[in-house]
Design a protein around this motif. Structure first.
Motif, PDB file in Angstrom:
ATOM      1  N   VAL A 383       0.851  -1.184   0.000  1.00 44.82           N
ATOM      2  CA  VAL A 383       0.000   0.000   0.000  1.00 44.82           C
ATOM      3  C   VAL A 383       0.892   1.242   0.000  1.00 44.82           C
ATOM      4  O   VAL A 383       1.795   1.367   0.834  1.00 44.82           O
ATOM      5  N   LEU A 384       0.658   2.149  -0.923  1.00 42.20           N
ATOM      6  CA  LEU A 384       1.493   3.333  -1.060  1.00 42.20           C
ATOM      7  C   LEU A 384       1.176   4.344   0.045  1.00 42.20           C
ATOM      8  O   LEU A 384       0.041   4.408   0.531  1.00 42.20           O
ATOM      9  N   PRO A 385       2.158   5.141   0.445  1.00 42.76           N
ATOM     10  CA  PRO A 385       1.913   6.125   1.507  1.00 42.76           C
ATOM     11  C   PRO A 385       0.950   7.216   1.045  1.00 42.76           C
ATOM     12  O   PRO A 385       0.796   7.467  -0.158  1.00 42.76           O
ATOM     13  N   ALA A 386       0.301   7.847   2.010  1.00 43.56           N
ATOM     14  CA  ALA A 386      -0.664   8.920   1.711  1.00 43.56           C
ATOM     15  C   ALA A 386       0.091  10.220   1.484  1.00 43.56           C
ATOM     16  O   ALA A 386       0.146  11.103   2.350  1.00 43.56           O
ATOM     17  N   LEU A 387       0.684  10.341   0.294  1.00 42.65           N
ATOM     18  CA  LEU A 387       1.477  11.507  -0.068  1.00 42.65           C
ATOM     19  C   LEU A 387       0.880  12.207  -1.273  1.00 42.65           C
ATOM     20  O   LEU A 387       0.222  11.580  -2.112  1.00 42.65           O
ATOM     21  N   ALA A 388       1.154  13.498  -1.394  1.00 45.95           N
ATOM     22  CA  ALA A 388       0.651  14.268  -2.528  1.00 45.95           C
ATOM     23  C   ALA A 388       1.225  13.750  -3.836  1.00 45.95           C
ATOM     24  O   ALA A 388       0.514  13.681  -4.851  1.00 45.95           O
ATOM     25  N   GLN A 389       2.501  13.371  -3.839  1.00 41.83           N
ATOM     26  CA  GLN A 389       3.095  12.929  -5.100  1.00 41.83           C
ATOM     27  C   GLN A 389       2.536  11.580  -5.547  1.00 41.83           C
ATOM     28  O   GLN A 389       2.421  11.327  -6.741  1.00 41.83           O
ATOM     29  N   VAL A 390       2.133  10.724  -4.609  1.00 41.83           N
ATOM     30  CA  VAL A 390       1.484   9.469  -4.980  1.00 41.83           C
ATOM     31  C   VAL A 390       0.150   9.766  -5.648  1.00 41.83           C
ATOM     32  O   VAL A 390      -0.179   9.225  -6.721  1.00 41.83           O
ATOM     33  N   ALA A 391      -0.657  10.628  -5.025  1.00 38.11           N
ATOM     34  CA  ALA A 391      -1.969  10.972  -5.575  1.00 38.11           C
ATOM     35  C   ALA A 391      -1.840  11.615  -6.951  1.00 38.11           C
ATOM     36  O   ALA A 391      -2.608  11.315  -7.870  1.00 38.11           O
ATOM     37  N   GLU A 392      -0.868  12.487  -7.109  1.00 40.87           N
ATOM     38  CA  GLU A 392      -0.694  13.169  -8.398  1.00 40.87           C
ATOM     39  C   GLU A 392      -0.272  12.190  -9.492  1.00 40.87           C
ATOM     40  O   GLU A 392      -0.773  12.248 -10.617  1.00 40.87           O
ATOM     41  N   ARG A 393       0.620  11.269  -9.178  1.00 36.13           N
ATOM     42  CA  ARG A 393       1.049  10.274 -10.171  1.00 36.13           C
ATOM     43  C   ARG A 393      -0.104   9.359 -10.563  1.00 36.13           C
ATOM     44  O   ARG A 393      -0.264   9.009 -11.735  1.00 36.13           O
ATOM     45  N   GLN A 394      -0.903   8.961  -9.591  1.00 37.83           N
ATOM     46  CA  GLN A 394      -2.052   8.124  -9.907  1.00 37.83           C
ATOM     47  C   GLN A 394      -3.060   8.876 -10.779  1.00 37.83           C
ATOM     48  O   GLN A 394      -3.643   8.300 -11.712  1.00 37.83           O
ATOM     49  N   GLY A 395      -3.268  10.149 -10.488  1.00 40.74           N
ATOM     50  CA  GLY A 395      -4.168  10.947 -11.302  1.00 40.74           C
ATOM     51  C   GLY A 395      -3.690  11.084 -12.730  1.00 40.74           C
ATOM     52  O   GLY A 395      -4.485  10.999 -13.677  1.00 40.74           O
ATOM     53  N   LYS A 396      -2.393  11.257 -12.917  1.00 40.74           N
ATOM     54  CA  LYS A 396      -1.832  11.375 -14.270  1.00 40.74           C
ATOM     55  C   LYS A 396      -1.970  10.058 -15.033  1.00 40.74           C
ATOM     56  O   LYS A 396      -2.343  10.036 -16.216  1.00 40.74           O
ATOM     57  N   PHE A 397      -1.702   8.937 -14.351  1.00 46.30           N
ATOM     58  CA  PHE A 397      -1.839   7.632 -14.997  1.00 46.30           C
ATOM     59  C   PHE A 397      -3.284   7.382 -15.415  1.00 46.30           C
ATOM     60  O   PHE A 397      -3.560   6.944 -16.544  1.00 46.30           O
ATOM     61  N   LEU A 398      -4.228   7.670 -14.521  1.00 50.14           N
ATOM     62  CA  LEU A 398      -5.636   7.397 -14.819  1.00 50.14           C
ATOM     63  C   LEU A 398      -6.168   8.317 -15.908  1.00 50.14           C
ATOM     64  O   LEU A 398      -6.979   7.893 -16.741  1.00 50.14           O
ATOM     65  N   GLU A 399      -5.738   9.547 -15.908  1.00 48.47           N
ATOM     66  CA  GLU A 399      -6.141  10.475 -16.977  1.00 48.47           C
ATOM     67  C   GLU A 399      -5.722   9.954 -18.347  1.00 48.47           C
ATOM     68  O   GLU A 399      -6.521   9.931 -19.300  1.00 48.47           O
ATOM     69  N   GLU A 400      -4.481   9.475 -18.458  1.00 46.21           N
ATOM     70  CA  GLU A 400      -4.009   8.932 -19.735  1.00 46.21           C
ATOM     71  C   GLU A 400      -4.746   7.648 -20.101  1.00 46.21           C
ATOM     72  O   GLU A 400      -5.080   7.425 -21.274  1.00 46.21           O
ATOM     73  N   LEU A 401      -5.035   6.807 -19.100  1.00 47.00           N
ATOM     74  CA  LEU A 401      -5.758   5.564 -19.360  1.00 47.00           C
ATOM     75  C   LEU A 401      -7.179   5.842 -19.854  1.00 47.00           C
ATOM     76  O   LEU A 401      -7.638   5.237 -20.847  1.00 47.00           O
ATOM     77  N   LEU A 402      -7.890   6.759 -19.210  1.00 47.68           N
ATOM     78  CA  LEU A 402      -9.252   7.074 -19.631  1.00 47.68           C
ATOM     79  C   LEU A 402      -9.286   7.722 -21.010  1.00 47.68           C
ATOM     80  O   LEU A 402     -10.223   7.485 -21.789  1.00 47.68           O
ATOM     81  N   ASN A 403      -8.309   8.533 -21.320  1.00 49.68           N
ATOM     82  CA  ASN A 403      -8.260   9.137 -22.657  1.00 49.68           C
ATOM     83  C   ASN A 403      -8.067   8.072 -23.728  1.00 49.68           C
ATOM     84  O   ASN A 403      -8.688   8.132 -24.802  1.00 49.68           O
ATOM     85  N   ARG A 404      -7.231   7.069 -23.440  1.00 50.52           N
ATOM     86  CA  ARG A 404      -7.057   5.972 -24.395  1.00 50.52           C
ATOM     87  C   ARG A 404      -8.347   5.166 -24.547  1.00 50.52           C
ATOM     88  O   ARG A 404      -8.734   4.788 -25.656  1.00 50.52           O
ATOM     89  N   ILE A 405      -9.014   4.918 -23.428  1.00 54.72           N
ATOM     90  CA  ILE A 405     -10.269   4.170 -23.473  1.00 54.72           C
ATOM     91  C   ILE A 405     -11.320   4.937 -24.283  1.00 54.72           C
ATOM     92  O   ILE A 405     -12.051   4.365 -25.105  1.00 54.72           O
ATOM     93  N   GLY A 406     -11.399   6.240 -24.061  1.00 55.53           N
ATOM     94  CA  GLY A 406     -12.373   7.048 -24.779  1.00 55.53           C
ATOM     95  C   GLY A 406     -12.120   7.094 -26.273  1.00 55.53           C
ATOM     96  O   GLY A 406     -13.059   7.008 -27.079  1.00 55.53           O
ATOM     97  N   LYS A 407     -10.861   7.204 -26.662  1.00 52.14           N
ATOM     98  CA  LYS A 407     -10.535   7.234 -28.089  1.00 52.14           C
ATOM     99  C   LYS A 407     -10.812   5.892 -28.755  1.00 52.14           C
ATOM    100  O   LYS A 407     -11.088   5.838 -29.967  1.00 52.14           O
ATOM    101  N   ALA A 408     -10.747   4.821 -27.978  1.00 54.32           N
ATOM    102  CA  ALA A 408     -11.026   3.488 -28.524  1.00 54.32           C
ATOM    103  C   ALA A 408     -12.515   3.145 -28.491  1.00 54.32           C
ATOM    104  O   ALA A 408     -12.890   2.030 -28.854  1.00 54.32           O
ATOM    105  N   GLY A 409     -13.347   4.091 -28.048  1.00 58.33           N
ATOM    106  CA  GLY A 409     -14.787   3.863 -28.046  1.00 58.33           C
ATOM    107  C   GLY A 409     -15.318   3.180 -26.815  1.00 58.33           C
ATOM    108  O   GLY A 409     -16.462   2.716 -26.818  1.00 58.33           O
ATOM    109  N   GLY A 410     -14.550   3.140 -25.743  1.00 55.36           N
ATOM    110  CA  GLY A 410     -15.001   2.466 -24.535  1.00 55.36           C
ATOM    111  C   GLY A 410     -15.390   3.400 -23.417  1.00 55.36           C
ATOM    112  O   GLY A 410     -15.404   2.999 -22.250  1.00 55.36           O
ATOM    113  N   GLY A 411     -15.707   4.666 -23.731  1.00 55.15           N
ATOM    114  CA  GLY A 411     -16.001   5.648 -22.696  1.00 55.15           C
ATOM    115  C   GLY A 411     -17.329   5.477 -22.021  1.00 55.15           C
ATOM    116  O   GLY A 411     -17.493   5.896 -20.870  1.00 55.15           O
TER     117      GLY A 411
END
Length: 499
Positions: A383-411
């Motif tokens: 389990v990752l520590p409750a840090l701002a940089q952890v939250a920010e990295r996860q947000g960046k990863f998920l943003e890129e993942l959702l954009n890929r899903i949306g472009k592929a028609g899975g939104g």
């Protein structure tokens, strides 16, 4: 003057030929306005339905992403979402993001409160200008994963405001980024008497209490014992937040209190209580350096465990009583009541369990990021520590993942059920920093506590600390505010107005 008499006759003839309209004593609009003040009773307004909200999206609309929370994780994913693909709806009890690394500086007037608050509408402008995107000042009470619906309730302030309004929002993709709550370990009196330091209103309350105690202690007739109690500031928790607040407080005392409250300057002091060692995640050498510097600044370090909190004193497990005028509690964070109420598999520590792609495995189209989430034991990851940089990295990863899903028609809802998500999320720690007062800071660039790496302390580290956080402030507007506040404080001292 014959020409003048002819002109008068022509004007009279023209006015007589103009069609006349019936006159009324008042214009219509004024008459309607007056009726509004009639003494006759108005019909009682129709009662609102018990629930309303945003229904499911159609194929003609863009898929809807609902984000619960406006912290580091939620704001990072909102900022990067492709709004040509998705409509964005944010539900949060606050309409801004707090830049938490600089929050301690606002408690003593080094920075103004608006310098660390970034409005959500500036982070993602579409929520205030496009029809399908919204921000709702509300809390999420319940999630129905089968129907793809979240149940929310508006945030109100006291009995004088409107009653809470319940509504529902249908989602295609749901991101839970609701954060965490301060950990009190069930100790009696903490929530009633201690101040936390996680929100802007917490910093405002601490600042008002600190300045009130300073002014009350100068009133004639106050006993010596009461004066010492009022001006004793106790910080419980030796993590980065507690240490940075203690450092800011000691700077405020040495530079500003000694000049502007000369009558009581010898009474005010700071005590930092920690069960083990301060800054336990930092390098040993940096911890020893921080201990020495805090002691030089007048901060008294006490190793102990709090077992009870009274209105004017705390009691340690060895029955030592510590009187205080201001008590700040910063012993870490844990799952919120909303997270605890969710019927989903939990990670060690009680957070929402997620897989390697930040999905909640037991529910379709639901992701969890930030302090409220943690890897399930089945993933084999810690389990990752409750840090701002952890939250920010996860947000960046998920943003890129959702954009890929949306472009592929899975939104849309259930549209990505059979999709391959690609590479999983991998977190790489970038290091830790902490300010300890007196223009000194710590910089630890190790990947983990056991790893070897570069670390430094002192004035150069303080320059690096300030430069790094200045560049990480979200907007150029707030960067300008922070830089100006720092310069103003350096030249004129801190603002001690109690507003």
């Amino acid at each position: 003057m014959a020409w003048f008499r002819n002109l008068v006759k022509f004007s009279s003839l023209k006015s007589s030929l103009r069609p006349r309209t019936p006159t009324t004593p008042f214009p219509n609009t004024l008459f309607v306005s007056i009726l509004q003040f009639s003494s006759q009773p108005n019909p009682e307004p129709a009662r609102r339905p018990a629930s309303h909200g945003l229904g499911p999206t159609s194929s003609k609309e863009k898929p809807r992403v609902v984000v619960l929370g406006s912290g580091w994780a939620g704001c990072r994913v909102m900022k990067g979402l492709d709004t040509k693909i998705y409509d964005v709806v944010c539900v949060s009890p606050r309409n801004h993001m707090v830049f938490t690394p600089l929050l301690a500086s606002t408690c003593v007037g080094t920075l103004e409160f608006r310098s660390v608050a970034e409005p959500i509408a500036r982070i993602q402008p579409v929520i205030s200008r496009e029809t399908g995107s919204y921000f709702f000042l509300a809390n999420c009470n319940r999630i129905d994963p089968d129907k793809h619906v979240v149940h929310c309730q508006t945030v109100t302030e006291g009995a004088s405001t409107l009653e809470p309004w319940n509504f529902e929002i249908s989602y295609d993709k749901l991101i839970i980024a609701s954060g965490s709550e301060p950990t009190t370990f069930g100790i009696h009196g903490v929530e009633e008497h201690a101040f936390f330091l996680r929100e802007v209103h917490h910093a405002q309350e601490i600042r008002r209490k600190l300045l009130l105690n300073l002014m009350l202690s100068d009133v004639p007739g106050i006993s010596e014992a009461e004066k010492q109690r009022l001006l004793h500031c106790v910080v419980v928790g030796g993590g980065p937040t507690g240490v940075e607040f203690s450092g800011e407080l000691s700077d405020f005392i040495m530079r500003d209190v000694h000049q502007r409250y000369a009558h009581v300057k010898n009474y005010i002091h700071v005590t930092l209580i920690e069960a083990n060692e301060i800054l336990s995640s930092f390098d040993d050498g940096l911890r020893h350096y921080a201990t020495r510097q805090l002691t030089k600044s007048g901060v008294r370090l006490v190793r102990g465990i709090v077992k009870d909190v009274k209105a004017d004193r705390i009691i340690l497990t060895n029955d030592t009583e510590v009187p205080y005028g201001l008590l700040v509690w910063s012993t870490g964070v844990g799952p919120s009541s909303f997270v605890k109420s969710m019927d989903v598999p939990k990670s060690p520590g009680g957070r929402i369990g997620i897989d390697e792609w930040l999905r909640v495995p037991s529910a379709q189209d639901i992701f969890a990021i930030g302090d409220c989430s943690g890897f399930l034991e089945s993933t084999g990851k810690q389990v990752l520590p409750a840090l701002a940089q952890v939250a920010e990295r996860q947000g960046k990863f998920l943003e890129e993942l959702l954009n890929r899903i949306g472009k592929a028609g899975g939104g849309y809802a259930n549209g990505a059920k059979d999709m391959e998500f690609g590479e999983p999320f991998v977190y790489k720690h970038m290091g830790s920093m902490a300010s300890i007062g007196r223009y000194k800071a710590l910089v630890d660039l190790r990947q983990s506590r056991e790893a070897k790496g570069f670390s430094m302390a002192g004035f150069t580290s303080w320059i690096i600390w300030r430069s790094a956080y200045l560049t990480r402030v979200v907007s150029w507007r707030n960067r300008f505010y922070v830089a100006i506040n720092w310069a103003t404080t350096f030249v004129f001292g801190r603002d001690i107005s109690r507003i």
